[in-house]
Design an enzyme around this catalytic site. Sequence first.
Site, mmCIF file in Angstrom:
data_model
loop_
_atom_site.group_PDB
_atom_site.id
_atom_site.type_symbol
_atom_site.label_atom_id
_atom_site.label_comp_id
_atom_site.label_asym_id
_atom_site.label_seq_id
_atom_site.Cartn_x
_atom_site.Cartn_y
_atom_site.Cartn_z
ATOM 1 N N MET A 95 0.833 -1.202 0.000
ATOM 2 C CA MET A 95 0.000 0.000 0.000
ATOM 3 C C MET A 95 0.872 1.258 0.000
ATOM 4 O O MET A 95 1.655 1.487 0.917
ATOM 5 C CB MET A 95 -0.933 -0.010 1.207
ATOM 6 C CG MET A 95 -1.885 -1.193 1.219
ATOM 7 S SD MET A 95 -3.129 -1.073 2.519
ATOM 8 C CE MET A 95 -4.111 0.323 1.946
ATOM 9 N N SER A 96 0.710 2.061 -1.052
ATOM 10 C CA SER A 96 1.467 3.306 -1.190
ATOM 11 C C SER A 96 0.723 4.507 -0.632
ATOM 12 O O SER A 96 1.286 5.589 -0.521
ATOM 13 C CB SER A 96 1.771 3.562 -2.668
ATOM 14 O OG SER A 96 0.560 3.794 -3.380
ATOM 15 N N GLY A 97 -0.560 4.324 -0.312
ATOM 16 C CA GLY A 97 -1.389 5.436 0.135
ATOM 17 C C GLY A 97 -2.249 6.021 -0.959
ATOM 18 O O GLY A 97 -3.011 6.965 -0.731
ATOM 19 N N SER A 154 -3.700 1.018 -4.815
ATOM 20 C CA SER A 154 -3.386 -0.004 -3.816
ATOM 21 C C SER A 154 -4.466 -0.089 -2.744
ATOM 22 O O SER A 154 -4.708 -1.161 -2.177
ATOM 23 C CB SER A 154 -2.019 0.263 -3.183
ATOM 24 O OG SER A 154 -1.955 1.539 -2.575
ATOM 25 N N LEU A 162 5.906 0.769 2.948
ATOM 26 C CA LEU A 162 7.314 1.051 3.175
ATOM 27 C C LEU A 162 7.520 2.556 3.148
ATOM 28 O O LEU A 162 7.180 3.205 2.161
ATOM 29 C CB LEU A 162 8.181 0.394 2.099
ATOM 30 C CG LEU A 162 8.083 -1.123 1.957
ATOM 31 C CD1 LEU A 162 9.035 -1.607 0.868
ATOM 32 C CD2 LEU A 162 8.382 -1.826 3.273
ATOM 33 N N CYS A 207 13.363 0.757 -8.126
ATOM 34 C CA CYS A 207 12.539 0.635 -6.917
ATOM 35 C C CYS A 207 11.786 -0.682 -6.917
ATOM 36 O O CYS A 207 11.739 -1.396 -5.903
ATOM 37 C CB CYS A 207 11.574 1.812 -6.843
ATOM 38 S SG CYS A 207 10.564 1.847 -5.350
ATOM 39 N N CYS A 245 8.515 9.748 -7.656
ATOM 40 C CA CYS A 245 7.881 10.279 -6.457
ATOM 41 C C CYS A 245 8.800 11.165 -5.633
ATOM 42 O O CYS A 245 8.329 12.068 -4.934
ATOM 43 C CB CYS A 245 7.356 9.127 -5.600
ATOM 44 S SG CYS A 245 8.638 7.968 -5.052
#
Length: 380
Positions: free
Chosen positions: A25-27, A31, A50, A118, A214
Amino acid sequence: MKNKYNNVDFQLEGDLTDKRIVVAMSGGVDSSVVAALAATTGAETIGITLQLYDHGEAVNRAGSCCAGRDIRDARAVCDSLGIAHYVFDHESRFKESVIDQFANEYMAGRTPIPCVQCNMGVKFTDLFKIAKDLGADCLATGHYVRRAIGDCSSELHRAADPARDQSYFLFATSQEQLDYLRFPLGAMPKAQVREIATELGLIVAAKPDSQDICFVPNGDYASVVRKVRPDAETGGDIVHINGSIMGQHKGLIHYTVGQRRGLDIGGHADPLYVVRLDASKSHVIVGPKEALAVYSANLRDMNWIGGDYDGPLMAKVRSMSRPVPVRLEKDTNGDATLSFINDELGVAPGQAAVLYAGERVVGGGWIESTVGAYDAMMAA
């Protein structure tokens, strides 16, 4: 088990109430929807975020991910779904494997793709281990790609929506990772994902998408490189491919192959483009548009996915380009030479060449060097 919202299949056999799904989950909305869809299957669902860089710098900045506000959003979504959420600090690892590498590549006159680095490192390798340690049956992400079961193994396919396809950035996924990963959004258009988020009452339903890189505020790559490498703005000559000096530049980090604007050189009748960068001499090499044409590229660190394939291939050499027909000759050391059926413009070392067989990603490698059609013609 199919999900009632879009018949989403997490490709897990048996009763999903006995399964455990970890969601990266990236926010963001993608996700978050994956987490919600996983939770509705009855499987035990765990959200993992993370923290990848300084949350203080990104806490209120739109277009970020995996920091500050985004971590809070991911936690809030998990709270609303009634599922567990854990945050792991991987800032040091992200800096070393992604940000420092990003800066070093620019300093070497190459054009990096930090999103691939990444995915290769902190996102898939580290999350893969965390999910395994948690006893999960799979790791699900919000990437827009599809996982299909082929004759021999799982395969990576382009997303159903070409405008959202992210397969270029996932070419380095290992077979072991792909067997464990799930991409439940790959068959959906983005509009449908937002509709699901709205229907399920997720607070991120209208949240803007994150930007491509990002950790680069406002698209200012040079400022990030300068922060990591204070010597980044060593100047040098702007040199025409005929050898004449056209002017001076303020650092290789300000230029990429194919660039036309920002050269600040006059006295030439035809438009000039950056043809290549020579870091050893700190030279920006420029020439006419036809000098951007490349007929072959040398690839390193090849990665193959989904089993053997020896049919016709297409390749993408930039994330936004269309696949073009190519021939591939493998070397005995695991590298390869990629030849374009028709000369391709603006192929940049540091980028990836991703190979496709129709919708399937066969594999790919990193562009180490190129052979220009114009140079070969002039030398003949």
